[in-house]
Scaffold this motif. Structure first.
Motif, mmCIF file in Angstrom:
data_model
loop_
_atom_site.group_PDB
_atom_site.id
_atom_site.type_symbol
_atom_site.label_atom_id
_atom_site.label_comp_id
_atom_site.label_asym_id
_atom_site.label_seq_id
_atom_site.Cartn_x
_atom_site.Cartn_y
_atom_site.Cartn_z
ATOM 1 N N VAL A 49 0.833 -1.210 0.000
ATOM 2 C CA VAL A 49 0.000 0.000 0.000
ATOM 3 C C VAL A 49 0.864 1.254 0.000
ATOM 4 N N SER A 50 1.923 1.271 0.789
ATOM 5 C CA SER A 50 2.775 2.465 0.830
ATOM 6 C C SER A 50 3.519 2.672 -0.484
ATOM 7 N N ASN A 51 3.907 1.600 -1.158
ATOM 8 C CA ASN A 51 4.542 1.755 -2.468
ATOM 9 C C ASN A 51 3.568 2.326 -3.487
ATOM 10 N N VAL A 52 2.324 1.883 -3.451
ATOM 11 C CA VAL A 52 1.323 2.421 -4.367
ATOM 12 C C VAL A 52 1.052 3.895 -4.061
ATOM 13 N N LEU A 53 0.965 4.232 -2.772
ATOM 14 C CA LEU A 53 0.718 5.626 -2.402
ATOM 15 C C LEU A 53 1.887 6.525 -2.786
ATOM 16 N N ILE A 74 4.372 -18.689 4.628
ATOM 17 C CA ILE A 74 3.298 -17.806 4.155
ATOM 18 C C ILE A 74 3.852 -16.425 3.821
ATOM 19 N N TYR A 75 4.633 -15.848 4.732
ATOM 20 C CA TYR A 75 5.179 -14.509 4.482
ATOM 21 C C TYR A 75 6.144 -14.520 3.291
ATOM 22 N N GLY A 76 6.975 -15.534 3.228
ATOM 23 C CA GLY A 76 7.908 -15.628 2.093
ATOM 24 C C GLY A 76 7.198 -15.742 0.762
ATOM 25 N N THR A 77 6.094 -16.455 0.738
ATOM 26 C CA THR A 77 5.337 -16.592 -0.500
ATOM 27 C C THR A 77 4.672 -15.282 -0.892
ATOM 28 N N VAL A 78 4.083 -14.585 0.078
ATOM 29 C CA VAL A 78 3.437 -13.298 -0.219
ATOM 30 C C VAL A 78 4.486 -12.296 -0.704
ATOM 31 N N TYR A 79 5.647 -12.279 -0.071
ATOM 32 C CA TYR A 79 6.733 -11.382 -0.493
ATOM 33 C C TYR A 79 7.214 -11.722 -1.911
ATOM 34 N N THR A 80 7.364 -13.013 -2.193
ATOM 35 C CA THR A 80 7.826 -13.421 -3.513
ATOM 36 C C THR A 80 6.792 -13.130 -4.585
ATOM 37 N N PHE A 81 5.509 -13.363 -4.274
ATOM 38 C CA PHE A 81 4.450 -13.011 -5.222
ATOM 39 C C PHE A 81 4.497 -11.527 -5.558
ATOM 40 N N SER A 82 4.602 -10.679 -4.551
ATOM 41 C CA SER A 82 4.590 -9.237 -4.800
ATOM 42 C C SER A 82 5.835 -8.797 -5.570
ATOM 43 N N SER A 83 6.980 -9.351 -5.247
ATOM 44 C CA SER A 83 8.193 -8.970 -5.993
ATOM 45 C C SER A 83 8.166 -9.542 -7.400
ATOM 46 N N PHE A 84 7.543 -10.702 -7.580
ATOM 47 C CA PHE A 84 7.454 -11.308 -8.916
ATOM 48 C C PHE A 84 6.637 -10.429 -9.840
ATOM 49 N N PHE A 85 5.487 -9.932 -9.371
ATOM 50 C CA PHE A 85 4.650 -9.096 -10.216
ATOM 51 C C PHE A 85 5.218 -7.696 -10.373
ATOM 52 N N ARG A 86 5.928 -7.181 -9.370
ATOM 53 C CA ARG A 86 6.547 -5.866 -9.493
ATOM 54 C C ARG A 86 7.663 -5.910 -10.531
#
Length: 152
Positions: free
Chosen positions: A56-60, A125-137
């Protein structure tokens, strides 16, 4: 190209692999909850939402650049402040989620097995969410770099 090389480079295979790791993390958290307590499930949810403040902060902070007509980059500190708040909230949630199973184990609310399963599952769980977000970024940045390149 070699068939194994194309298998490794396919983005769909990366997403499927990350989904499997995410499901294993949730399975470990649910198995930790079987030991007679539902606190590991709440901790797993905190692990799952711990990266959301950074997103959210990156989008803002990126959104301010589109609508801010101030061309002096040194006078506007709001994007940096938004990123700092997002990093702080994410770190607070992550440290809380890591230390809460230890605290509950010390209070004899969780067993040792439930504590270990919760920490390992939450880390997955956290590692997967982090990797998903960095993958799409990273995928979006690659698309932006190729626009208009070499067209004559």
């Amino acid at each position: 190209m070699n068939s194994t090389t194309s298998f490794k480079l396919n983005p769909l295979n990366k997403i499927i692999g990350l989904s499997i790791v995410l499901s294993m993390g949730f399975l470990l958290v649910v198995l930790a909850g079987i030991y007679g307590n539902w606190f590991p499930i709440i901790i797993g949810i905190v692990f799952a939402f711990a990266h959301i403040p950074i997103i959210v902060s990156n989008v803002l902070s990126e959104g301010y650049g589109d609508y801010d007509f101030n061309f002096d980059t040194t006078s506007s500190n709001s994007p940096n402040a938004a990123k700092e708040v997002g990093l702080f909230l994410s770190a607070f949630l992550l440290i809380s989620a890591l230390s809460l199973p230890v605290l509950l184990h010390h209070s004899r609310i969780l067993t040792t097995t439930a504590m270990v399963l919760t920490i390992i599952g939450g880390g997955l769980i956290y590692g997967t969410v982090y990797t998903f977000s960095s993958f799409f970024r990273d995928e979006e940045e690659e698309e932006l770099e190729d626009i208009g390149g070499g067209v004559i």
